[in-house]
Design a protein around this motif. Sequence first.
Motif, PDB file in Angstrom:
ATOM      1  N   GLN A 175      25.186-121.136 -87.128  1.00 18.11           N
ATOM      2  CA  GLN A 175      24.006-120.926 -88.017  1.00 18.11           C
ATOM      3  C   GLN A 175      23.796-119.696 -88.935  1.00 18.11           C
ATOM      4  O   GLN A 175      23.978-118.689 -88.294  1.00 18.11           O
ATOM      5  CB  GLN A 175      22.969-121.100 -86.952  1.00 18.11           C
ATOM      6  N   MET A 176      23.619-119.754 -90.241  1.00 19.42           N
ATOM      7  CA  MET A 176      23.605-118.716 -90.985  1.00 19.42           C
ATOM      8  C   MET A 176      22.054-118.213 -91.139  1.00 19.42           C
ATOM      9  O   MET A 176      21.107-118.883 -91.567  1.00 19.42           O
ATOM     10  CB  MET A 176      24.005-119.061 -92.376  1.00 19.42           C
ATOM     11  N   HIS A 200      24.966-122.949-101.479  1.00 18.67           N
ATOM     12  CA  HIS A 200      26.048-123.489-100.293  1.00 18.67           C
ATOM     13  C   HIS A 200      27.096-122.981-100.355  1.00 18.67           C
ATOM     14  O   HIS A 200      28.306-123.338 -99.736  1.00 18.67           O
ATOM     15  CB  HIS A 200      26.107-125.009-100.559  1.00 18.67           C
ATOM     16  N   ARG A 259      29.287-121.132 -97.533  1.00 20.94           N
ATOM     17  CA  ARG A 259      28.475-120.359 -97.080  1.00 20.94           C
ATOM     18  C   ARG A 259      28.155-120.105 -95.563  1.00 20.94           C
ATOM     19  O   ARG A 259      28.041-119.283 -94.917  1.00 20.94           O
ATOM     20  CB  ARG A 259      27.001-120.583 -97.845  1.00 20.94           C
ATOM     21  N   ASN A 260      28.584-121.469 -94.962  1.00 22.22           N
ATOM     22  CA  ASN A 260      28.377-121.457 -93.448  1.00 22.22           C
ATOM     23  C   ASN A 260      29.787-121.194 -92.636  1.00 22.22           C
ATOM     24  O   ASN A 260      29.707-121.663 -91.552  1.00 22.22           O
ATOM     25  CB  ASN A 260      27.993-123.016 -93.161  1.00 22.22           C
ATOM     26  N   THR A 274      25.920-113.316 -96.496  1.00 23.34           N
ATOM     27  CA  THR A 274      24.868-113.981 -96.012  1.00 23.34           C
ATOM     28  C   THR A 274      23.901-112.904 -95.119  1.00 23.34           C
ATOM     29  O   THR A 274      22.691-113.062 -95.238  1.00 23.34           O
ATOM     30  CB  THR A 274      25.028-115.359 -95.240  1.00 23.34           C
ATOM     31  N   SER A 315      34.096-116.258 -86.965  1.00 18.75           N
ATOM     32  CA  SER A 315      34.264-116.720 -88.332  1.00 18.75           C
ATOM     33  C   SER A 315      35.741-116.875 -88.770  1.00 18.75           C
ATOM     34  O   SER A 315      36.741-116.136 -88.216  1.00 18.75           O
ATOM     35  CB  SER A 315      33.554-115.363 -88.934  1.00 18.75           C
TER      36      SER A 315
END
Length: 446
Positions: A2-3, A54, A73-74, A80, A103
């Motif tokens: 979850q960003m 995105h 992006r996630n 971010t 990550s």
Amino acid sequence: MQMPMPSNETERVKALHRYKILDTSPEKVYDNLTRLAAYICQTPVAVISFVDSHRLWFKSKTGIDLPITEIPRNVGCFCTHAIMLPDLFTVQNATQDERFVSSDLVAAPLQVRFYAGAPLITPDGLSLGTLCVIDQKPRGGLTPEQTEALHILAYQVVTQLELRRNVTSLEKAVIERIKVETEMKELNQTLEHRVLERTSQLEVKTVELTRANKELQRSRDEMQTIAYTTTHDLKTPIVSIHGIASILKQRYQDKIDEEGQRYFNRLLDNVDFMGQLISDILDYTKISRHRKQEQRLETEKIVNEVIGQFSEKIQKKKIEVHFDAPLSEMVFDKDQLTQIFFHLIGNAIHFMGTQPRPAIHIGGRKADGAYTFYVKDNGIGIDPQYHEVIFAPFHRLKEVETEGTGIGLSIAQKIVHLAGGEIWLESKKGEGATFFVRLPQRELSV
């Protein structure tokens, strides 16, 4: 994963698209900024990235040989998180940070461990992305000088975006009649040549810097020389652009529609702002280079001279200026004391707001081996959460639109700190502000 998502995400993404920078070809001016950032911060990797809805798109990257121009992006993007903050975002060791330990960027082949990102904030206060530096080894963080340089380079990225957008808008109306594009290319080529030349000199010095700690000061002095030389050399082309644009606007006034006139006015306003910005940066970089000429000064006389410089604005805003107590004489450099009072009094005038009975109070005393003075106003005030960042270069409050480049308080702070003094603020939003300065008492050497 979850960003985090900015509260102004929709507005932020629209602003990013308006710059028309996404998916454009590489440009040397941006590549030079990432190379300079990596060199100054002594990291193998530096990246200019823009955070789309995105994806994370790379405008420039130094030290990454992989043929990638964007990532989702996630996937645990550091950038971010960085766009959520107004200041530098730092991760010293990603493998020990629960936000990034899983990550994809921490895993092979990138193996990110250390990250420091400065947000790319537009004049409207919207964060479009970051200029970041990366290392595959954990680090304790950047030095204050490296942090300051990274913020300045990030500001230059945004400046390039603003110039790019203005030129693009102007092309729609009168591009066939002016040669702005050619001049900008020549300016970029000149800048590229100077940066490459200076960078080459600094790379030679790096070998010596690793041998002894005393060489660190020499590196800092040379970086200040680059900043001074670059901004000094920018003044002439900025004046030239302003002159040519003014002539073209007058010459083709009857051939340009109302929209074209607005573009011209916007271009001239931005060039004026760039000229003032360059002058302020020159003042900021000259502080450390300034040869002090200390003398016994009548402080109150200095303050009255500064007030005289603002007389037109003071009369226009009907501001009452009061001396709460006589200011004692002190030993200091006259030019630098003038700059301190100029920026403090100017700040009080600019942020007076709509106060029906605006007033500025000035006072001070000599005690405990130091001179302490203050400049107090009854203007809009400053929220305590901004009391530290207000002194950062280019930081301006968003509560009120005002002139200036946001570097005045940084100049005052740097002069005071180099003199071994202190500067601080006492204020609450809506209750005015009081800036205090304490300088050590000095005696003239015989």
